[in-house]
Design an enzyme around this catalytic site. Structure first.
Site, PDB file in Angstrom:
ATOM      1  N   ASP A 138       7.098   3.827   3.440  1.00  9.21           N
ATOM      2  CA  ASP A 138       7.334   4.970   4.323  1.00  9.21           C
ATOM      3  C   ASP A 138       8.815   4.952   4.698  1.00  9.21           C
ATOM      4  O   ASP A 138       9.666   5.370   3.907  1.00  9.21           O
ATOM      5  CB  ASP A 138       6.396   4.802   5.524  1.00  9.21           C
ATOM      6  N   ASP A 163       0.824  -1.209   0.000  1.00  7.59           N
ATOM      7  CA  ASP A 163       0.000   0.000   0.000  1.00  7.59           C
ATOM      8  C   ASP A 163       0.858   1.259   0.000  1.00  7.59           C
ATOM      9  O   ASP A 163       0.663   2.166  -0.791  1.00  7.59           O
ATOM     10  CB  ASP A 163      -0.966   0.016   1.199  1.00  7.59           C
ATOM     11  N   ASP A 181      -4.934   2.064   7.267  1.00  9.58           N
ATOM     12  CA  ASP A 181      -5.685   2.255   8.506  1.00  9.58           C
ATOM     13  C   ASP A 181      -5.003   3.193   9.477  1.00  9.58           C
ATOM     14  O   ASP A 181      -3.807   3.473   9.381  1.00  9.58           O
ATOM     15  CB  ASP A 181      -5.870   0.906   9.204  1.00  9.58           C
TER      16      ASP A 181
END
Ligand code: IMP
Ligand code: MG
Length: 190
Positions: free
Chosen positions: A110, A107, A168
Site C-alpha cells: 500500500d 499480501d 483483515d
C-alpha cells in the site's frame, strides 16, 4: 479490536473470486519456479504475518522444487485501515538465510511504509542472503509513499480497502477465500 468496535461496514463488492485468485497464484508460482531452476540452491519464502499466510500456503503448493518457509511479523501502528509509518519487528526469522535465495511474500503493498521501515529487505541482505526478491499479491501503486521494489505482482488495484484471502479489517475476514471491498456506512451511530 473486536467486531463490535468496528465502524458500520459491509463487503460491497467481490473484487477477485477464489478462482481468479487461484489462477493468478499459480502463474506467480510458475514465474518463481522458472527464476529458481536449480533445486540444489536453497530457496526460502519469507511470509509477512499474518496477511500473507493464505497466499504463501497456496503459492508453495504449485512450486515443484524444495522450498523452505519462514515468517516475520511486523507491526505498524495506526488506524485499522491505514499504516502510520511507525513500524516494529515483532517476530524475526527462525533460521539463518546466509547463502540462500529469499522471496519475501506479502499480501498487499500500500504505502510501502511497512516493508520499507521494517528494514526487512536490508536485513536479509545484511545477513548475506544470496538474493532477495519481493512477491506481493496486491499492489495499490497510487498510495505509495516510499519506493519498494516488487518482482512478482498478482494484481494492481485502485485505492480501496480490501479484505479476505488473509487480509483483515480489525482481524475480521482473513478466512474468506475471495477478496472483497469494504464499504463504510456513513452517518450511522456505532
Ligand atoms: P503499507 O505499509 O501501507 O504498504 O501497508 C502494508 C500492510 O498494510 C499490508 O501488509 C496489510 O497488512 C495492510 N493493508 C494495506 N492495505 C490494506 C487493505 O486494503 N486491506 C487490508 N490490509 C491492508
Ligand atoms: Mg501484510
Amino acid at each position: 479490536m473486536t467486531a463490535s468496535d468496528l465502524p458500520p461496514h459491509f463487503i460491497g463488492e467481490i473484487l477477485f473470486s477464489a478462482e481468479t485468485i487461484q489462477r493468478r497464484v499459480r502463474e506467480l508460482a510458475d514465474a518463481i519456479q522458472k527464476d529458481y531452476p536449480d533445486p540444489e540452491r536453497p530457496l526460502v519464502l519469507v511470509g509477512v504475518l499474518k496477511g500473507a499466510v493464505l497466499f504463501l500456503a497456496d503459492l508453495v503448493r504449485h512450486i515443484q522444487r524444495p522450498v523452505e518457509f519462514d515468517f516475520v511479523a511486523i507491526s505498524s501502528y495506526g488506524a485499522a485501515t491505514r499504516t502510520s509509518g511507525e513500524v516494529r519487528v515483532l517476530k524475526d526469522l527462525d533460521a539463518p538465510v546466509a547463502g540462500k535465495d529469499v522471496v519475501v511474500v506479502e499480501d498487499i503493498l500500500d504505502t510501502g511504509l511497512t516493508l520499507r521501515f521494517s528494514y526487512l529487505i536490508e536485513s536479509l541482505k545484511a545477513r548475506r542472503a544470496a538474493s532477495v526478491r519481493v512477491c506481493v499479491l496486491l499492489d495499490k501503486p497510487s498510495r505509495r509513499r516510499v519506493e519498494v521494489p516488487v518482482d512478482y505482482r498478482g494484481f494492481e488495484i485502485e485505492d480501496r480497502f480490501v479484505v479476505g484471502y488473509g487480509m483483515d479489517f480489525g482481524e475480521r475476514y482473513r478466512n474468506l477465500p475471495y477478496i472483497g471491498v469494504i464499504t463504510f456506512v456513513e452517518g450511522e451511530e456505532v
